[in-house]
Design a protein around this motif. Structure first.
Motif, PDB file in Angstrom:
ATOM      1  N   GLN A 136       1.002  -0.965   0.153  1.00 20.16           N
ATOM      2  CA  GLN A 136      -0.519   0.122  -0.480  1.00 20.16           C
ATOM      3  C   GLN A 136       0.609   1.278   0.006  1.00 20.16           C
ATOM      4  OE1 GLN A 136      -3.309   0.081   3.278  1.00 20.16           O
ATOM      5  NE2 GLN A 136      -3.008   2.195   2.920  1.00 20.16           N
ATOM      6  N   LEU A 137       0.367   2.058  -0.515  1.00 19.85           N
ATOM      7  CA  LEU A 137       1.072   3.606  -1.247  1.00 19.85           C
ATOM      8  C   LEU A 137       1.206   4.071   0.374  1.00 19.85           C
ATOM      9  CD1 LEU A 137       2.649   5.654  -2.167  1.00 19.85           C
ATOM     10  CD2 LEU A 137      -0.010   6.689  -2.624  1.00 19.85           C
ATOM     11  N   ILE A 138       2.271   4.244   1.457  1.00 24.53           N
ATOM     12  CA  ILE A 138       2.567   4.685   2.480  1.00 24.53           C
ATOM     13  C   ILE A 138       3.127   6.771   2.156  1.00 24.53           C
ATOM     14  CG2 ILE A 138       2.560   2.610   3.741  1.00 24.53           C
ATOM     15  CD1 ILE A 138       5.499   3.305   3.785  1.00 24.53           C
ATOM     16  N   GLY A 139       3.613   7.111   1.238  1.00 22.73           N
ATOM     17  CA  GLY A 139       4.479   7.791   0.875  1.00 22.73           C
ATOM     18  C   GLY A 139       5.299   7.950  -0.423  1.00 22.73           C
ATOM     19  N   LYS A 140       5.642   9.154  -0.655  1.00 22.84           N
ATOM     20  CA  LYS A 140       6.880   9.602  -1.875  1.00 22.84           C
ATOM     21  C   LYS A 140       8.114   9.657  -1.356  1.00 22.84           C
ATOM     22  CE  LYS A 140       3.006  10.432  -4.376  1.00 22.84           C
ATOM     23  NZ  LYS A 140       2.345  11.048  -6.245  1.00 22.84           N
TER      24      LYS A 140
END
Length: 188
Positions: A136-140
């Motif tokens: 899952q995307l948590i940041g960049k």
């Protein structure tokens, strides 16, 4: 003269002693349990992306990995790339650190004393208390820090019972002072 030797009654005691010696030689049962409970961490990046990981003498904290991505011409191009949860869990913190140099930071708890920390993020896409799945995307990726001027990269740690430990990513052990490439299988 008394005869000494093993009897049927003494055999279980001898085997128990041998088991204890073997355990001492191999490490404590607690250490074995911790390795058995270690989540199957994946790289915190999109499937099939190849990233350069490095850790070095003096890297703080020890055992942490800095990840960088390069384009086909060898130029860094990791700024703004997606950072994914390397294992499922609960977001324990999502904040901007002003005292440690981590900048935008996300810490995820994975159970059994295991955590991962993702630092210097450009942005954070999760909040404390969120449940996340692996991938899952948590940041960049960013270069944030209140204390240092940094080039973009992802600072990554695996933590067990409060201490940063040598990371194992997709079955690969990242012993200290390594520089190597690895390809993500997260979400493949």
């Amino acid at each position: 003269m008394a005869r000494r030797g093993f009897t049927a009654r003494s055999l279980p005691a001898a085997l128990a002693g041998l088991t204890m010696v073997t355990a001492l030689l191999q490490g404590s049962p607690a250490a074995a349990d911790a390795d058995a409970a270690r989540p199957a961490f994946r790289m915190p990046f999109v499937c099939d992306q190849s990233w350069r990981g490095s850790n070095w003498d003096g890297h703080s904290p020890a055992h942490s990995i800095d990840w960088n991505h390069y384009d086909a011409a060898g130029n860094p191009d990791d700024l703004g790339r997606r950072v994914l949860a390397s294992a499922g869990g609960t977001v324990l913190s999502s904040y901007y650190a002003t005292d440690t140099g981590y900048g935008n930071t996300v810490v995820i708890g994975h159970g059994d004393g295991w955590r991962t920390r993702y630092a210097h993020l450009q942005s954070r896409d999760v909040q404390k208390g969120d449940t996340v799945d692996r991938g899952q995307l948590i940041g960049k990726v960013g270069a944030t820090s209140a204390l240092y001027s940094l080039s973009p990269h992802l600072h990554y740690e695996q933590i067990h019972d409060g201490s940063v430990v040598v990371a194992v990513v997709q079955g690969v052990t990242w012993n200290d002072y390594l520089v190597r490439y690895q390809t993500s299988t997260n979400g493949c």
